[in-house]
Design a protein around this motif. Sequence first.
Motif, PDB file in Angstrom:
ATOM      1  N   LEU A  64       0.842  -1.196   0.000  1.00 26.35           N
ATOM      2  CA  LEU A  64       0.000   0.000   0.000  1.00 26.35           C
ATOM      3  C   LEU A  64       0.876   1.244   0.000  1.00 26.35           C
ATOM      4  CD1 LEU A  64      -2.754  -0.825   2.673  1.00 26.35           C
ATOM      5  CD2 LEU A  64      -2.924  -1.048   0.189  1.00 26.35           C
ATOM      6  N   THR A  65       0.634   2.149  -0.924  1.00 26.66           N
ATOM      7  CA  THR A  65       1.363   3.407  -0.941  1.00 26.66           C
ATOM      8  C   THR A  65       0.842   4.315   0.172  1.00 26.66           C
ATOM      9  OG1 THR A  65      -0.179   4.553  -2.419  1.00 26.66           O
ATOM     10  CG2 THR A  65       1.561   3.224  -3.444  1.00 26.66           C
ATOM     11  N   SER A  66       1.487   5.455   0.344  1.00 23.62           N
ATOM     12  CA  SER A  66       1.059   6.403   1.370  1.00 23.62           C
ATOM     13  C   SER A  66      -0.349   6.913   1.135  1.00 23.62           C
ATOM     14  CB  SER A  66       2.024   7.587   1.427  1.00 23.62           C
ATOM     15  OG  SER A  66       3.318   7.159   1.781  1.00 23.62           O
ATOM     16  N   SER A  67      -0.794   6.895  -0.123  1.00 29.40           N
ATOM     17  CA  SER A  67      -2.139   7.345  -0.452  1.00 29.40           C
ATOM     18  C   SER A  67      -3.172   6.225  -0.359  1.00 29.40           C
ATOM     19  CB  SER A  67      -2.162   7.952  -1.861  1.00 29.40           C
ATOM     20  OG  SER A  67      -1.779   6.977  -2.822  1.00 29.40           O
ATOM     21  N   GLY A  68      -2.718   5.034   0.062  1.00 26.48           N
ATOM     22  CA  GLY A  68      -3.640   3.916   0.224  1.00 26.48           C
ATOM     23  C   GLY A  68      -3.868   3.100  -1.029  1.00 26.48           C
ATOM     24  N   GLU A  69      -3.090   3.356  -2.084  1.00 28.45           N
ATOM     25  CA  GLU A  69      -3.252   2.629  -3.349  1.00 28.45           C
ATOM     26  C   GLU A  69      -2.548   1.276  -3.277  1.00 28.45           C
ATOM     27  OE1 GLU A  69      -1.957   3.032  -8.072  1.00 28.45           O
ATOM     28  OE2 GLU A  69      -1.447   4.616  -6.623  1.00 28.45           O
ATOM     29  N   ARG A  70      -3.232   0.247  -3.721  1.00 25.73           N
ATOM     30  CA  ARG A  70      -2.638  -1.090  -3.768  1.00 25.73           C
ATOM     31  C   ARG A  70      -1.722  -1.173  -4.980  1.00 25.73           C
ATOM     32  NH1 ARG A  70      -4.317  -6.636  -3.157  1.00 25.73           N
ATOM     33  NH2 ARG A  70      -2.413  -7.848  -3.582  1.00 25.73           N
ATOM     34  N   VAL A  71      -0.486  -1.595  -4.754  1.00 28.73           N
ATOM     35  CA  VAL A  71       0.482  -1.743  -5.842  1.00 28.73           C
ATOM     36  C   VAL A  71       0.971  -3.182  -5.865  1.00 28.73           C
ATOM     37  CG1 VAL A  71       1.243   0.663  -5.869  1.00 28.73           C
ATOM     38  CG2 VAL A  71       2.330  -0.949  -4.298  1.00 28.73           C
ATOM     39  N   THR A 120     -10.285  -4.850   7.861  1.00 23.84           N
ATOM     40  CA  THR A 120     -10.943  -4.114   8.940  1.00 23.84           C
ATOM     41  C   THR A 120     -10.412  -4.553  10.308  1.00 23.84           C
ATOM     42  OG1 THR A 120     -12.791  -5.696   8.921  1.00 23.84           O
ATOM     43  CG2 THR A 120     -13.033  -3.680   7.620  1.00 23.84           C
ATOM     44  N   GLY A 121      -9.997  -5.815  10.425  1.00 28.36           N
ATOM     45  CA  GLY A 121      -9.415  -6.282  11.675  1.00 28.36           C
ATOM     46  C   GLY A 121      -8.088  -5.608  11.970  1.00 28.36           C
ATOM     47  N   LEU A 122      -7.227  -5.493  10.952  1.00 30.76           N
ATOM     48  CA  LEU A 122      -5.951  -4.803  11.119  1.00 30.76           C
ATOM     49  C   LEU A 122      -6.169  -3.332  11.439  1.00 30.76           C
ATOM     50  CD1 LEU A 122      -3.996  -6.392   8.120  1.00 30.76           C
ATOM     51  CD2 LEU A 122      -3.636  -6.879  10.559  1.00 30.76           C
ATOM     52  N   TYR A 123      -7.153  -2.738  10.793  1.00 29.59           N
ATOM     53  CA  TYR A 123      -7.470  -1.334  11.047  1.00 29.59           C
ATOM     54  C   TYR A 123      -7.909  -1.139  12.495  1.00 29.59           C
ATOM     55  CZ  TYR A 123     -10.033   3.090  10.803  1.00 29.59           C
ATOM     56  OH  TYR A 123     -10.506   4.358  11.046  1.00 29.59           O
ATOM     57  N   GLU A 124      -8.802  -2.002  12.967  1.00 30.73           N
ATOM     58  CA  GLU A 124      -9.267  -1.898  14.354  1.00 30.73           C
ATOM     59  C   GLU A 124      -8.108  -2.051  15.330  1.00 30.73           C
ATOM     60  OE1 GLU A 124     -11.554  -4.870  17.235  1.00 30.73           O
ATOM     61  OE2 GLU A 124     -12.902  -4.034  15.705  1.00 30.73           O
ATOM     62  N   ARG A 134      -3.226   5.652   6.068  1.00 32.88           N
ATOM     63  CA  ARG A 134      -2.970   4.917   4.828  1.00 32.88           C
ATOM     64  C   ARG A 134      -3.997   3.798   4.639  1.00 32.88           C
ATOM     65  NH1 ARG A 134       2.919   2.711   3.214  1.00 32.88           N
ATOM     66  NH2 ARG A 134       3.317   4.757   4.094  1.00 32.88           N
ATOM     67  N   LEU A 135      -4.222   3.013   5.684  1.00 37.48           N
ATOM     68  CA  LEU A 135      -5.182   1.917   5.569  1.00 37.48           C
ATOM     69  C   LEU A 135      -6.603   2.449   5.476  1.00 37.48           C
ATOM     70  CD1 LEU A 135      -5.581  -1.087   5.385  1.00 37.48           C
ATOM     71  CD2 LEU A 135      -5.580  -1.218   7.890  1.00 37.48           C
ATOM     72  N   GLU A 136      -6.895   3.550   6.160  1.00 40.75           N
ATOM     73  CA  GLU A 136      -8.214   4.180   6.040  1.00 40.75           C
ATOM     74  C   GLU A 136      -8.515   4.534   4.585  1.00 40.75           C
ATOM     75  OE1 GLU A 136      -8.200   7.594   8.546  1.00 40.75           O
ATOM     76  OE2 GLU A 136      -9.108   6.553  10.250  1.00 40.75           O
ATOM     77  N   LYS A 137      -7.533   5.128   3.926  1.00 40.94           N
ATOM     78  CA  LYS A 137      -7.720   5.527   2.532  1.00 40.94           C
ATOM     79  C   LYS A 137      -7.976   4.308   1.647  1.00 40.94           C
ATOM     80  CE  LYS A 137      -4.912   9.744   2.762  1.00 40.94           C
ATOM     81  NZ  LYS A 137      -3.636  10.410   2.344  1.00 40.94           N
ATOM     82  N   HIS A 138      -7.258   3.225   1.928  1.00 42.96           N
ATOM     83  CA  HIS A 138      -7.460   2.011   1.139  1.00 42.96           C
ATOM     84  C   HIS A 138      -8.848   1.429   1.382  1.00 42.96           C
ATOM     85  CE1 HIS A 138      -6.396  -1.572  -1.089  1.00 42.96           C
ATOM     86  NE2 HIS A 138      -6.780  -2.328  -0.066  1.00 42.96           N
ATOM     87  N   LEU A 139      -9.275   1.409   2.624  1.00 40.41           N
ATOM     88  CA  LEU A 139     -10.601   0.898   2.949  1.00 40.41           C
ATOM     89  C   LEU A 139     -11.687   1.748   2.300  1.00 40.41           C
ATOM     90  CD1 LEU A 139     -10.074   0.077   6.729  1.00 40.41           C
ATOM     91  CD2 LEU A 139     -10.517  -1.582   4.917  1.00 40.41           C
ATOM     92  N   GLU A 140     -11.514   3.055   2.336  1.00 42.57           N
ATOM     93  CA  GLU A 140     -12.496   3.944   1.719  1.00 42.57           C
ATOM     94  C   GLU A 140     -12.566   3.713   0.216  1.00 42.57           C
ATOM     95  OE1 GLU A 140     -11.050   7.719   2.958  1.00 42.57           O
ATOM     96  OE2 GLU A 140     -12.095   7.679   4.903  1.00 42.57           O
TER      97      GLU A 140
END
Length: 382
Positions: A17-24, A46-50, A295-301
């Motif tokens: 995951l990049t800093s912007s939450g993009e999967r690479v 969501t588990g890792l995020y929590e 970062r993970l928030e952005k990916h989840l969104e």
Amino acid sequence: MPDPNPRNPGEELLQVLTSSGERVPEPQLDPWLPELERLDGESLLTGLYEDMVVIRRIDAEATALQRQGELALWPPLLGQEAAQIGSGRAMRQDDFVFSSYREHGVAYCRGVDVESFLKAWRGNASFGWDPFEINMAPMQIIIGAQTLHAVGYAMGVQFDGADSAAVAYFGDGATSQGDVNEAMVFAASYQAPVIFFCQNNHWAISEPVELQTHITIAERAGGFGIPHLRVDGNDVLAVLAATRIALDRARQGGGPTFIEAVTYRMGPHTTADDPTRYRDPNELEDWAAKDPIVRLEKHLEARGLLSESVKARVKAKADEVAAIVRRGVVAIPEPEPLDVFRHAYATPNTWLERQEQHYKLYLEQFGQAGAEAGTPVSGGQH
């Protein structure tokens, strides 16, 4: 393209995951994240995020408690949540952790009762949990000593014919200690099933990492014949995958692995430290833009997985845990004067009993021996 290390712009890190939450795409790590392509990918993310949100809240609560005089000291982990949660969630319960004093996130993953997190930092106990219940040794204050303990344990696992592993956590500063280098010599010589997990947070108290080494910390492991992985330590998925790779190698008899998780300590070394005296505020701003939780928030969104119900559930969990921590601190019983002799040795001995009796007589002069002054020294596990 993976984000470069700000201290060495030409240097790339393994990243999912990049800093912007993009999967690479990351060919080395992607095969170790099969959940992302399955239906259980949502629960993993969501588990890792929590986990990261909750441990950051525990960290903030502990810092506040120290500022309010309820704790003697606290070593914050702000900014290092991904490195700790990603690696902590990769382990099995029969793996054994040997950590430094900052791995509160790993302890949370191992199942430490949150009410026990702060016992040692309040000064009421030498540590807060039974290491054999959760397979995590007491946090080590002596810099780097836990790496020797981890290698010794891993050699025992090897002799027993088990397929579990030992994981030693330490910071970039510890790699300049003799203990860490000696541990790597033994690990390589005996091909012990141990993982050296270095959280390079760029500061050994006030000493920047470039004063310690002119190559990457991970490259140092190569001199011992230990394979290494260098990952973006603010990318929880990259850390999870890298730790899974290292654990699998250990379980298959492939020996030790060195993981360098490049992250950043956004807070002070401890609550007794003032990082503004030695750190450029622009550096902190650069790393704040790489915040592991954001970062993970952005990916989840972006994947439509951060619903209002998920946010509410995570917030409620963090609030609940914070309340338990605060209540637990003030409820920790004060130790009796003679408790200092408890658990000093695995079995009682006359030498320690004599010391206890002398101290008991001394306290009795002041009426301070306490209700348990006559209790004989008890054996223990530690």
